[in-house]
Design a protein around this motif. Structure first.
Motif, PDB file in Angstrom:
ATOM      1  N   GLU A   1       0.854  -1.191   0.000  1.00 15.76           N
ATOM      2  CA  GLU A   1       0.000   0.000   0.000  1.00 15.76           C
ATOM      3  C   GLU A   1       0.888   1.238   0.000  1.00 15.76           C
ATOM      4  N   ILE A   2       0.569   2.195  -0.861  1.00 17.26           N
ATOM      5  CA  ILE A   2       1.352   3.427  -0.936  1.00 17.26           C
ATOM      6  C   ILE A   2       0.539   4.575  -0.336  1.00 17.26           C
ATOM      7  N   PRO A   3       1.118   5.329   0.597  1.00 15.17           N
ATOM      8  CA  PRO A   3       0.375   6.415   1.243  1.00 15.17           C
ATOM      9  C   PRO A   3       0.210   7.631   0.327  1.00 15.17           C
ATOM     10  N   ASN A   4      -0.601   8.553   0.740  1.00 17.97           N
ATOM     11  CA  ASN A   4      -0.837   9.788  -0.002  1.00 17.97           C
ATOM     12  C   ASN A   4       0.299  10.769   0.281  1.00 17.97           C
ATOM     13  N   VAL A   5       1.226  10.848  -0.667  1.00 20.49           N
ATOM     14  CA  VAL A   5       2.358  11.778  -0.523  1.00 20.49           C
ATOM     15  C   VAL A   5       2.490  12.663  -1.771  1.00 20.49           C
ATOM     16  N   GLY A   6       1.401  12.811  -2.523  1.00 23.11           N
ATOM     17  CA  GLY A   6       1.433  13.640  -3.728  1.00 23.11           C
ATOM     18  C   GLY A   6       2.127  12.939  -4.888  1.00 23.11           C
TER      19      GLY A   6
ATOM     20  N   GLY B   1      15.149  -0.846 -12.849  1.00 26.04           N
ATOM     21  CA  GLY B   1      15.624   0.524 -12.961  1.00 26.04           C
ATOM     22  C   GLY B   1      14.621   1.464 -13.609  1.00 26.04           C
ATOM     23  N   LYS B   2      13.490   0.958 -14.058  1.00 27.89           N
ATOM     24  CA  LYS B   2      12.476   1.787 -14.724  1.00 27.89           C
ATOM     25  C   LYS B   2      11.871   2.783 -13.733  1.00 27.89           C
ATOM     26  N   LYS B   3      11.688   4.050 -14.198  1.00 25.44           N
ATOM     27  CA  LYS B   3      11.129   5.087 -13.344  1.00 25.44           C
ATOM     28  C   LYS B   3       9.846   5.644 -13.950  1.00 25.44           C
ATOM     29  N   ILE B   4       8.866   5.897 -13.095  1.00 26.86           N
ATOM     30  CA  ILE B   4       7.627   6.540 -13.544  1.00 26.86           C
ATOM     31  C   ILE B   4       7.140   7.485 -12.446  1.00 26.86           C
ATOM     32  N   TRP B   5       6.426   8.552 -12.878  1.00 28.29           N
ATOM     33  CA  TRP B   5       5.789   9.450 -11.924  1.00 28.29           C
ATOM     34  C   TRP B   5       4.370   8.957 -11.669  1.00 28.29           C
ATOM     35  N   VAL B   6       3.984   8.943 -10.381  1.00 30.02           N
ATOM     36  CA  VAL B   6       2.614   8.556 -10.040  1.00 30.02           C
ATOM     37  C   VAL B   6       2.018   9.603  -9.114  1.00 30.02           C
ATOM     38  N   ASN B   7       0.697   9.757  -9.204  1.00 28.47           N
ATOM     39  CA  ASN B   7      -0.008  10.702  -8.356  1.00 28.47           C
ATOM     40  C   ASN B   7      -0.641   9.949  -7.202  1.00 28.47           C
ATOM     41  N   THR B   8       0.080   9.876  -6.076  1.00 28.39           N
ATOM     42  CA  THR B   8      -0.405   9.088  -4.944  1.00 28.39           C
ATOM     43  C   THR B   8      -1.562   9.768  -4.208  1.00 28.39           C
ATOM     44  N   SER B   9      -1.839  11.021  -4.538  1.00 24.91           N
ATOM     45  CA  SER B   9      -2.975  11.704  -3.904  1.00 24.91           C
ATOM     46  C   SER B   9      -4.299  11.272  -4.520  1.00 24.91           C
ATOM     47  N   ASN B  10      -4.222  10.541  -5.627  1.00 26.57           N
ATOM     48  CA  ASN B  10      -5.434  10.039  -6.280  1.00 26.57           C
ATOM     49  C   ASN B  10      -5.904   8.770  -5.571  1.00 26.57           C
ATOM     50  N   PRO B  11      -7.062   8.825  -4.877  1.00 26.57           N
ATOM     51  CA  PRO B  11      -7.520   7.662  -4.114  1.00 26.57           C
ATOM     52  C   PRO B  11      -7.790   6.445  -5.008  1.00 26.57           C
TER      53      PRO B  11
ATOM     54  N   TRP C   1      -6.138   5.632  -7.708  1.00 25.87           N
ATOM     55  CA  TRP C   1      -4.853   5.016  -8.042  1.00 25.87           C
ATOM     56  C   TRP C   1      -4.353   4.181  -6.870  1.00 25.87           C
ATOM     57  N   ARG C   2      -4.452   4.715  -5.637  1.00 22.33           N
ATOM     58  CA  ARG C   2      -3.991   3.986  -4.458  1.00 22.33           C
ATOM     59  C   ARG C   2      -4.802   2.710  -4.268  1.00 22.33           C
TER      60      ARG C   2
END
Length: 287
Positions: free
Chosen positions: A214-219, A229-239, A241-242
């Motif tokens: 589980e990933i917390p809401n940290v923006g 090594g793959k990197k991606i941006w995710v919006n953890t503030s989106n409920p 998505w979490r």
């Protein structure tokens, strides 16, 4: 870790695990793994009350009187510790990183085995098998295994669980008690798991940090896959998505548990921030 840190950590683990292996866990281990197999001892003349299924027909025909095979309990067992050393197993957001947590569990199992006069061996694997310590007895041998887990170079690569299982089957043909540590992040073939489960007594130990599931809401968060090594941006503030992420992890865990069940094996999910003695004790109790 440098040499001094490793020596210090090994000593800490030895002290912490002494209490658990001197307690009920040791007794449960011994009752579980004592005398689980029968091995041939000798051939002697039939005596009244002997099991006729033990008759040695070749010798009986040769000497024209009944002979039976005498079997005895197999007292000595082999415990194999299989430890995933891919990079995803080398971090932690709680009181202990995964490698230290696994090293302590391996020490607990290893010292229990030593108390039962069993041999203990180690396989370190990631995209390939990196190190093998052949099974031996003794407390110093277990400490060498713990040290190897702590000082291993954790690999930024995809975990080849199939390759590790194939190696185990080729190198260790005698039935062993196998403890497989991984986060099971990568796919594996069910047929390979079934082969291992049918040959050996297998326990999969899925070791997870709470942030794995589980990933917390940290923006907005830049997430990097430790293995690829793959990197991606995710919006953890989106409920949504979490929720989707957490559900995907639950389904993945369920699939792994089902695979082990179908393979006559067992699976334990362990949180690296929680105690592990009770789950291990419960597992030994069910065997």
């Amino acid at each position: 870790m440098d040499v001094k840190d490793i020596v210090k950590k090994v000593k800490q683990i030895e002290i912490r695990t002494k209490r658990s292996t001197d307690s009920a866990l040791m007794g449960q281990y011994q009752s579980t793994f004592k005398g689980q197999g029968m091995t041939f001892s000798e051939v002697r003349q039939y005596q009244f009350g002997d099991d006729i299924r033990r008759i040695d027909w070749n010798k009986t025909a040769r000497f024209r009187e009944p002979y039976v095979k005498v079997m005895e309990e197999e007292r000595e067992h082999t415990v194999m510790l299989m430890v995933d050393i891919s990079a995803s197993m080398d971090y932690g957001t709680q009181q202990a990183i995964k490698r230290e947590y696994i090293a302590e569990i391996c020490a607990t199992i290893g010292f229990s085995a030593v108390g039962n006069n069993d041999k203990v061996g180690l396989i370190l694997f990631a995209d390939k098998v990196y190190k093998v310590i052949p099974p031996k007895k003794g407390r110093s041998h277990v400490l060498a295994i713990v040290s190897s887990i702590l000082k291993a170079d954790y690999q930024p690569s995809v975990t080849d669980l199939d390759g590790a299982m194939e190696y185990l089957m080729k190198a260790f043909r005698k039935k062993s008690f196998v403890f497989m540590f991984s986060d099971f992040h990568d796919e594996f073939e069910l047929k390979n798991l079934r082969v291992v489960g049918n040959k050996h007594q297998l326990l999969g130990l899925g070791v997870y940090d709470e942030k794995d599931l589980e990933i917390p809401n940290v923006g907005y968060l830049l997430v990097r896959d430790a293995e690829t090594g793959k990197k991606i941006w995710v919006n953890t503030s989106n409920p949504r998505w979490r929720y989707t992420f957490a559900e995907a992890q639950k389904q993945k865990l369920k699939k792994i548990e089902e695979a082990f069940e179908q393979s006559k094996a067992f699976f334990l999910k362990l949180n690296s921030g929680q105690e592990y003695i009770k789950p291990l004790y419960n597992y030994f109790q069910t065997q």
